[in-house]
Design a protein around this motif. Sequence first.
Motif, PDB file in Angstrom:
ATOM      1  N   THR A   6      -6.321   1.591  -2.224  1.00  0.00           N
ATOM      2  CA  THR A   6      -5.583   0.705  -3.132  1.00  0.00           C
ATOM      3  C   THR A   6      -5.178  -0.843  -2.805  1.00  0.00           C
ATOM      4  O   THR A   6      -4.070  -0.651  -2.016  1.00  0.00           O
ATOM      5  N   ARG A   7      -5.135  -1.867  -3.428  1.00  0.00           N
ATOM      6  CA  ARG A   7      -4.167  -2.946  -3.458  1.00  0.00           C
ATOM      7  C   ARG A   7      -3.253  -3.254  -3.293  1.00  0.00           C
ATOM      8  O   ARG A   7      -2.635  -2.166  -4.617  1.00  0.00           O
ATOM      9  N   GLN A   8      -1.504  -2.978  -2.843  1.00  0.00           N
ATOM     10  CA  GLN A   8      -0.577  -2.769  -3.056  1.00  0.00           C
ATOM     11  C   GLN A   8      -0.078  -4.232  -3.244  1.00  0.00           C
ATOM     12  O   GLN A   8       0.079  -4.934  -2.632  1.00  0.00           O
ATOM     13  N   ASN A   9       0.302  -3.945  -4.624  1.00  0.00           N
ATOM     14  CA  ASN A   9       1.200  -5.983  -5.119  1.00  0.00           C
ATOM     15  C   ASN A   9       2.741  -5.799  -4.394  1.00  0.00           C
ATOM     16  O   ASN A   9       3.437  -4.161  -4.775  1.00  0.00           O
ATOM     17  N   LEU A  10       3.087  -6.529  -4.098  1.00  0.00           N
ATOM     18  CA  LEU A  10       4.062  -6.632  -3.899  1.00  0.00           C
ATOM     19  C   LEU A  10       5.545  -7.632  -3.690  1.00  0.00           C
ATOM     20  O   LEU A  10       4.286  -9.198  -4.137  1.00  0.00           O
TER      21      LEU A  10
END
Length: 76
Positions: A6-10
């Motif tokens: 899953t792509r992690q948003n930061l």
Amino acid sequence: MEKTETRQNLYLVMGGRVSDPRSITFQDPESIHVAGVFDDYDNAENAWRANAQRTVDDAEMKYVIVHLHKLLDPAA
């Protein structure tokens, strides 16, 4: 079966004194205040809002939210 990551948003919230209130050119990049790195936009916005409200009377102070995930993976 392959595991999909899953792509992690930061989000980075930072601010400092700018040379022109209409720009984001910081006068002294080494003195930028880093309010924190957040994994969801709502928390980043809350941190941005708290810091922006605290410095509202100083037109040369500006806080921004930087979408770090877009810088780390520009193709996404």
